[in-house]
Design a protein around this motif. Structure first.
Motif, PDB file in Angstrom:
ATOM      1  N   VAL A 153       0.844  -1.200   0.000  1.00 22.78           N
ATOM      2  CA  VAL A 153       0.000   0.000   0.000  1.00 22.78           C
ATOM      3  C   VAL A 153       0.881   1.253   0.000  1.00 22.78           C
ATOM      4  O   VAL A 153       1.711   1.454   0.874  1.00 22.78           O
ATOM      5  N   SER A 165       0.872  13.012   4.998  1.00 23.76           N
ATOM      6  CA  SER A 165       0.660  14.353   5.573  1.00 23.76           C
ATOM      7  C   SER A 165       1.642  14.652   6.703  1.00 23.76           C
ATOM      8  O   SER A 165       2.088  15.782   6.857  1.00 23.76           O
ATOM      9  N   LYS A 190       3.992  10.350  -0.004  1.00 25.90           N
ATOM     10  CA  LYS A 190       5.168   9.801   0.703  1.00 25.90           C
ATOM     11  C   LYS A 190       5.944   8.744  -0.083  1.00 25.90           C
ATOM     12  O   LYS A 190       7.180   8.764  -0.096  1.00 25.90           O
ATOM     13  N   SER A 202      -7.580   1.016   0.622  1.00 28.11           N
ATOM     14  CA  SER A 202      -6.518   0.703  -0.349  1.00 28.11           C
ATOM     15  C   SER A 202      -6.208  -0.785  -0.328  1.00 28.11           C
ATOM     16  O   SER A 202      -6.053  -1.420  -1.372  1.00 28.11           O
ATOM     17  N   LYS A 213       8.731   2.470  10.043  1.00 28.10           N
ATOM     18  CA  LYS A 213       7.922   3.213   9.073  1.00 28.10           C
ATOM     19  C   LYS A 213       8.426   4.640   8.944  1.00 28.10           C
ATOM     20  O   LYS A 213       8.648   5.317   9.944  1.00 28.10           O
TER      21      LYS A 213
HETATM   22  N1  CTP Z   1      -1.919   4.197   2.628  1.00 30.29           N
HETATM   23  C1  CTP Z   1      -2.664   3.856   1.502  1.00 30.29           C
HETATM   24  N2  CTP Z   1      -3.886   4.466   1.272  1.00 30.29           N
HETATM   25  C2  CTP Z   1      -4.343   5.396   2.127  1.00 30.29           C
HETATM   26  C3  CTP Z   1      -3.603   5.747   3.284  1.00 30.29           C
HETATM   27  C4  CTP Z   1      -2.391   5.123   3.508  1.00 30.29           C
HETATM   28  O1  CTP Z   1      -2.237   3.029   0.688  1.00 30.29           O
HETATM   29  N3  CTP Z   1      -5.503   5.973   1.843  1.00 30.29           N
HETATM   30  C5  CTP Z   1      -0.610   3.573   2.829  1.00 30.29           C
HETATM   31  C6  CTP Z   1       0.522   4.577   2.844  1.00 30.29           C
HETATM   32  O2  CTP Z   1       0.922   4.890   1.523  1.00 30.29           O
HETATM   33  C7  CTP Z   1       1.593   3.909   3.651  1.00 30.29           C
HETATM   34  C8  CTP Z   1       0.822   2.967   4.557  1.00 30.29           C
HETATM   35  O3  CTP Z   1      -0.518   2.955   4.078  1.00 30.29           O
HETATM   36  O4  CTP Z   1       2.507   3.174   2.856  1.00 30.29           O
HETATM   37  C9  CTP Z   1       0.899   3.373   6.025  1.00 30.29           C
HETATM   38  O5  CTP Z   1       0.241   4.600   6.210  1.00 30.29           O
HETATM   39  P1  CTP Z   1       0.893   5.941   6.788  1.00 30.29           P
HETATM   40  O6  CTP Z   1       2.270   5.706   7.233  1.00 30.29           O
HETATM   41  O7  CTP Z   1      -0.105   6.544   7.712  1.00 30.29           O
HETATM   42  O8  CTP Z   1       1.022   6.803   5.442  1.00 30.29           O
HETATM   43  P2  CTP Z   1       0.192   8.092   5.020  1.00 30.29           P
HETATM   44  O9  CTP Z   1      -1.252   7.896   5.335  1.00 30.29           O
HETATM   45  O10 CTP Z   1       0.561   8.372   3.602  1.00 30.29           O
HETATM   46  O11 CTP Z   1       0.856   9.197   5.957  1.00 30.29           O
HETATM   47  P3  CTP Z   1       0.099  10.229   6.942  1.00 30.29           P
HETATM   48  O12 CTP Z   1      -0.775   9.402   7.836  1.00 30.29           O
HETATM   49  O13 CTP Z   1       1.211  10.940   7.624  1.00 30.29           O
HETATM   50  O14 CTP Z   1      -0.716  11.130   6.025  1.00 30.29           O
END
Ligand code: CTP
Ligand code: MG
Length: 412
Positions: A14, A20, A28, A94, A225
């Motif tokens: 994923v 964010s 990311k 996802s 992570k």
């Molecule tokens: N992920 C995903 N679909 C989403 C949210 C997250 O595929 N709608 C994936 C991210 O790309 C990541 C993994 O889940 O590889 C773990 O999530 P996290 O570390 O929280 O990534 P993000 O949601 O992108 O970061 P943040 O919470 O800081 O926005």
């Protein structure tokens, strides 16, 4: 088309989150970590699994083409096992989309966060083995080293949690395929108001909430992570890509000049410039690209472009920049180096670079997989460039020692 047997394992990677908390412009998974993206690092581990696996990459809608190119590059000969698709609004959505593409013969599914970029392949192998051994959902986890307190909203300490009962879980998490399918079907069937199975941050929580056994195995510190800038910095340091490690850097300079030739098209900085005067030369006369190649070869101690490519090589007749750069990059990698960054300056009256600078930089950066700056200047009407007789280019590069394997050779 080659025929691939159905693998018994699928890995859903994923990568559709926005990142964010990292706060970069790019999502990311597409943020550079050293010379490669976070996603590329993560997929290198996934394609290193001991047994062939179906790999399903879930990426943001806007990055599908990028994700496909990255995944195909890492997959190489294993490309037959690859799917890339758009993710959903939450991690769980996802994963669910990825799960829908798992092939019929698959019996074990791993779910992995692309953000755990440095996860070694061996951790996935261990998870697969544990799923088969136990029939449980399996999560890798590490002991919690800090003392953990519970606090209220105002920051007052409510108590100390017994950390011997805690484990900090990672991915890849692995499940018997039927168990994961059933758990997602259970969550999908819940009323929208039921929070129990919605938007959990890991798959084990969902599988456990659906009533299945989940066990842990030892995780790996490298599977951390990348969430914040500090994590990214840690990953860079672990890769030896810290910008502070200039002690190991090597610098190269290169220069090239070509005369205008009205009978050919202009190719410069890797781009075709319709309507501009061309440059003479055995290849396409792209002085900027040739200067970059010269600088890269010099930095790696490999001689210069004339020595390495020679004008007699029929593969290079009318060859464009990408051919030279790709082969130079391969030689530099074979010599044990990766490119840090490149700066090339084009000296001449025409073409006017500014309108296509970004395009040139993007193209060259993509080929060299390192930042390339393209700049231009005139010479105040002085000299051969000032008289409009030709174009000169000067390049400076920095390279670093690297343990990455060299890409394959130029087609013979
Ligand atoms: N992920 C995903 N679909 C989403 C949210 C997250 O595929 N709608 C994936 C991210 O790309 C990541 C993994 O889940 O590889 C773990 O999530 P996290 O570390 O929280 O990534 P993000 O949601 O992108 O970061 P943040 O919470 O800081 O926005
Ligand atoms: Mg998130």
């Amino acid at each position: 088309m080659p025929v691939y047997p159905d693998p018994a394992v699928a890995v859903i990677v994923v990568a559709a989150g926005s990142g964010s908390r990292l706060g970069r412009e790019l999502p990311k998974a597409f943020v550079p970590l050293g010379p490669r993206s976070i996603l590329e690092h993560a997929l290198t581990g996934v394609f290193g699994l001991a047994e062939p696996a179906q790999v399903i990459v879930v990426a943001p809608d806007a990055q599908l083409a990028d994700a496909t190119a990255i995944a195909a590059r890492v997959a190489g000969a294993a490309a037959g096992y690859l799917d890339v698709l758009a993710g959903g609004d939450t991690r769980q959505a996802s994963v669910s989309r990825g799960l829908a593409l798992v092939r019929p013969g698959v019996t074990v599914v791993l779910v992995h966060d692309a953000a755990r970029a440095l996860t070694p392949a061996g951790l996935g192998d261990a998870v697969i083995a544990a799923v088969r051994r136990t029939g449980h959902g399996i999560v890798p986890g590490l002991p919690v080293v800090d003392t953990i307190k519970s606090v209220d909203a105002g920051g007052s300490i409510l108590g100390t949690v017994d950390r011997s009962l805690l484990t900090a879980v990672q991915t890849p998490q692995g499940f018997p395929r039927a168990m994961l399918d059933a758990a997602f079907a259970w969550a999908d069937a819940l009323p929208a108001t039921d929070a129990a199975g919605r938007d959990l941050t890991d798959d084990a929580a969902l599988v456990a909430a659906a009533g299945n056994p989940v066990s842990s195995i030892p995780g790996d510190p490298l599977a951390f992570k990348v969430t914040t800038t500090w994590d990214l910095r840690r990953a860079e340091l672990l890769l030896g890509d810290a910008t502070g490690s200039t002690g190991q850097a090597r610098v190269g300079t290169g220069a090239d000049v070509h005369a205008f030739d009205d009978t050919s098209d202009l190719w410069l900085a890797g781009l075709h410039w319709p309507g501009e005067r061309g440059l003479s030369g055995h290849s396409d006369g792209d002085a900027a690209v040739h200067a970059i190649c010269d600088a890269l070869l010099a930095a790696a101690g490999l001689g210069d472009i004339g020595q390495v490519f020679g004008t007699a090589d029929p593969r290079l007749t009318d060859a464009h920049g990408e051919v030279f750069l790709t082969e130079t990059l391969r030689l530099v990698a074979e010599a044990g180096y990766r490119v840090g960054n490149v700066s090339v300056q084009i000296i001449g009256n025409r073409p006017k670079l500014a309108p296509r600078r970004a395009e040139a930089q993007e193209l060259l950066t993509g080929i060299l997989r390192a930042p390339v700056a393209v700049t231009a200047t005139t010479t105040d009407a002085l000299g051969f460039t000032g008289r409009g007789e030709g174009i000169a280019a000067l390049a400076t590069v920095v390279i670093y020692p690297s343990s990455q394997p060299a890409p394959p050779k130029l087609n013979q």
